[in-house]
Design a protein around this motif. Structure first.
Motif, PDB file in Angstrom:
ATOM      1  N   THR A   1       0.892  -1.239  -0.226  1.00 39.24           N
ATOM      2  CA  THR A   1       0.367  -0.564   0.350  1.00 39.24           C
ATOM      3  C   THR A   1       0.558   1.712   0.051  1.00 39.24           C
ATOM      4  OG1 THR A   1      -1.710  -1.206   0.681  1.00 39.24           O
ATOM      5  CG2 THR A   1      -1.896   1.138   1.575  1.00 39.24           C
ATOM      6  N   MET A   2       0.768   1.808  -1.097  1.00 39.77           N
ATOM      7  CA  MET A   2       1.354   3.210  -0.819  1.00 39.77           C
ATOM      8  C   MET A   2       1.039   3.986   0.042  1.00 39.77           C
ATOM      9  SD  MET A   2       3.207   1.576  -3.495  1.00 39.77           S
ATOM     10  CE  MET A   2       5.115   3.362  -3.402  1.00 39.77           C
TER      11      MET A   2
ATOM     12  N   GLY B   1       4.770   6.718  -5.118  1.00 38.91           N
ATOM     13  CA  GLY B   1       5.197   5.095  -5.363  1.00 38.91           C
ATOM     14  C   GLY B   1       6.794   5.438  -4.821  1.00 38.91           C
ATOM     15  N   LYS B   2       7.370   5.977  -3.773  1.00 39.11           N
ATOM     16  CA  LYS B   2       8.435   5.641  -3.560  1.00 39.11           C
ATOM     17  C   LYS B   2       8.445   5.200  -2.582  1.00 39.11           C
ATOM     18  CE  LYS B   2      11.970   7.509  -6.011  1.00 39.11           C
ATOM     19  NZ  LYS B   2      13.039   7.680  -6.858  1.00 39.11           N
ATOM     20  N   TRP B   3       7.259   4.845  -1.494  1.00 38.20           N
ATOM     21  CA  TRP B   3       7.614   5.007   0.159  1.00 38.20           C
ATOM     22  C   TRP B   3       6.033   4.112  -0.279  1.00 38.20           C
ATOM     23  CZ3 TRP B   3       6.666   8.990   4.539  1.00 38.20           C
ATOM     24  CH2 TRP B   3       6.101   8.276   5.439  1.00 38.20           C
TER      25      TRP B   3
ATOM     26  N   ALA C   1       3.006  -6.170  12.766  1.00 37.55           N
ATOM     27  CA  ALA C   1       4.450  -5.939  11.905  1.00 37.55           C
ATOM     28  C   ALA C   1       3.748  -6.551  10.612  1.00 37.55           C
ATOM     29  CB  ALA C   1       4.390  -7.810  12.749  1.00 37.55           C
ATOM     30  N   ASN C   2       5.219  -5.111  10.005  1.00 41.02           N
ATOM     31  CA  ASN C   2       4.713  -4.804   8.640  1.00 41.02           C
ATOM     32  C   ASN C   2       6.215  -4.972   7.814  1.00 41.02           C
ATOM     33  OD1 ASN C   2       2.133  -3.838   9.525  1.00 41.02           O
ATOM     34  ND2 ASN C   2       2.540  -1.980   9.568  1.00 41.02           N
ATOM     35  N   ILE C   3       6.202  -4.671   6.383  1.00 42.54           N
ATOM     36  CA  ILE C   3       7.587  -4.841   5.982  1.00 42.54           C
ATOM     37  C   ILE C   3       6.862  -3.100   5.296  1.00 42.54           C
ATOM     38  CG2 ILE C   3       8.726  -5.630   3.938  1.00 42.54           C
ATOM     39  CD1 ILE C   3       8.413  -8.133   4.658  1.00 42.54           C
ATOM     40  N   VAL C   4       8.240  -2.486   5.513  1.00 49.13           N
ATOM     41  CA  VAL C   4       8.250  -0.805   5.158  1.00 49.13           C
ATOM     42  C   VAL C   4      10.040  -0.880   3.830  1.00 49.13           C
ATOM     43  CG1 VAL C   4       8.361   0.961   5.488  1.00 49.13           C
ATOM     44  CG2 VAL C   4       7.367  -0.187   6.833  1.00 49.13           C
ATOM     45  N   THR C   5       8.925  -0.138   2.666  1.00 52.14           N
ATOM     46  CA  THR C   5       9.982  -0.372   1.507  1.00 52.14           C
ATOM     47  C   THR C   5      10.005   0.783   1.287  1.00 52.14           C
ATOM     48  OG1 THR C   5       9.193  -2.257   0.530  1.00 52.14           O
ATOM     49  CG2 THR C   5       9.929  -1.061  -0.653  1.00 52.14           C
ATOM     50  N   PHE C   6      11.213   1.786   0.770  1.00 53.70           N
ATOM     51  CA  PHE C   6      11.605   2.408   0.340  1.00 53.70           C
ATOM     52  C   PHE C   6      12.064   2.358  -1.438  1.00 53.70           C
ATOM     53  CE2 PHE C   6      11.024   3.755   4.690  1.00 53.70           C
ATOM     54  CZ  PHE C   6      10.561   5.384   4.114  1.00 53.70           C
ATOM     55  N   GLN C   7      11.724   3.032  -2.456  1.00 50.33           N
ATOM     56  CA  GLN C   7      12.830   3.261  -3.736  1.00 50.33           C
ATOM     57  C   GLN C   7      13.998   4.210  -3.477  1.00 50.33           C
ATOM     58  OE1 GLN C   7      11.998   0.724  -5.256  1.00 50.33           O
ATOM     59  NE2 GLN C   7      10.030  -0.531  -4.299  1.00 50.33           N
TER      60      GLN C   7
END
Length: 272
Positions: free
Chosen positions: A164-165, A171-173, A190-196
């Motif tokens: 979920t952006m 679309g970076k985070w 408990a999540n996975i966080v993603t940054f481009q």
């Protein structure tokens, strides 16, 4: 996907012992390079297993959770893994394969597998592969709330959970939420966080939630309280409540971390 896990071993005798570990009143950084064989523990009820205990409740610091990286040798595991009947758990597989048994139902786990284990259930786990199995293990005492049933077990895979952006980030985070954030039965996420690359938290978050952040992939500059710290795969950040934080992803691959935070409950009004 890649999922970092402690390498163990021991540096050579000609390595400079000066490191980048940090411990303050507001946060701690435990770098991957410090997670060596000599700081592991053996756990009662577990066979052929060693554990890096990265966080535990500490008065005046982060008080709600414990976080481990546990390595099961082939055939290793436990039929009685949890010593506290009030504890709930999350398991996330970083390497290898295991079989998880929840109240008699078997689940095959592989890298990227996620399991939520409610308090009071019967569960066991065994390494079913020929190589070591590395698991991230989060533990928290469950805080029941009036009118809410206990949550159910959840077993998913990283590939099953859409990202979920965050709004206005191009679309970076984004965040993969393994547990439904609108379900008040859960008292932590408990999540996975993603940054481009180049993505960022564009303000210093300052909030009541405590955090454990284990970097699974990529690199970043992370603001912790008043300090900018460079972090990468296998580094662990441990934040008490209200520690300001922000992030700027660096490098040429996504920056991803496994995130713990306590949510969805009234603060206690006494310290006892």
């Amino acid at each position: 996907m890649t999922y970092a896990f402690p390498l163990g071993g021991l540096p050579a005798q000609d390595v400079n012992p000066e490191g980048s570990a940090i411990f303050t009143d507001a946060y701690a950084v435990i770098p991957a390079l410090t997670m060596r064989d000599i700081v592991t523990s053996l756990l009662p009820g577990w066979q052929d297993t060693r554990a890096w205990i990265l966080a535990r409740p500490m008065t005046g610091f982060a008080e709600t959770f414990a976080q481990y990286a546990i390595e099961l040798s082939p055939g290793g595991g436990s039929d009685t893994p949890e010593p506290d009947a009030t504890a709930q758990a999350v398991l996330f597989v970083a390497k290898g394969h295991a079989q998880l048994n929840i109240d008699g139902q078997k689940h095959s786990l592989k890298p990227g597998s996620f399991a939520y284990l409610p308090a009071g259930i019967t569960w066991s786990i065994q390494n079913t592969g020929q190589t070591p199995c590395g698991l991230h293990w989060l533990r928290k005492q469950y805080q029941a709330a009036p009118g809410l049933d206990a949550p159910d077990p959840v077993v998913l895979h990283d590939n099953d959970v859409p990202i979920t952006m965050m709004p206005d980030t191009n679309g970076k985070w984004g965040t993969q939420r393994f547990l439904d954030p609108s379900d008040l039965r859960y008292d932590f996420h408990a999540n996975i966080v993603t940054f481009q690359p180049g993505g960022r938290i564009p303000f210093a978050e300052t909030h009541v939630m405590e955090h454990g952040l284990y970097v699974l992939q990529g690199t970043a500059r992370y603001l912790l309280n008043t300090d900018w710290v460079d972090v990468g795969p296998g580094d662990f950040m441990w934040l008490r409540a209200f520690c300001p934080q922000a992030c700027i992803a660096t490098g040429d691959e996504p920056f991803r971390y496994l995130l713990y935070k306590d949510v969805n409950r009234h603060p206690k009004l006494s310290l006892t």
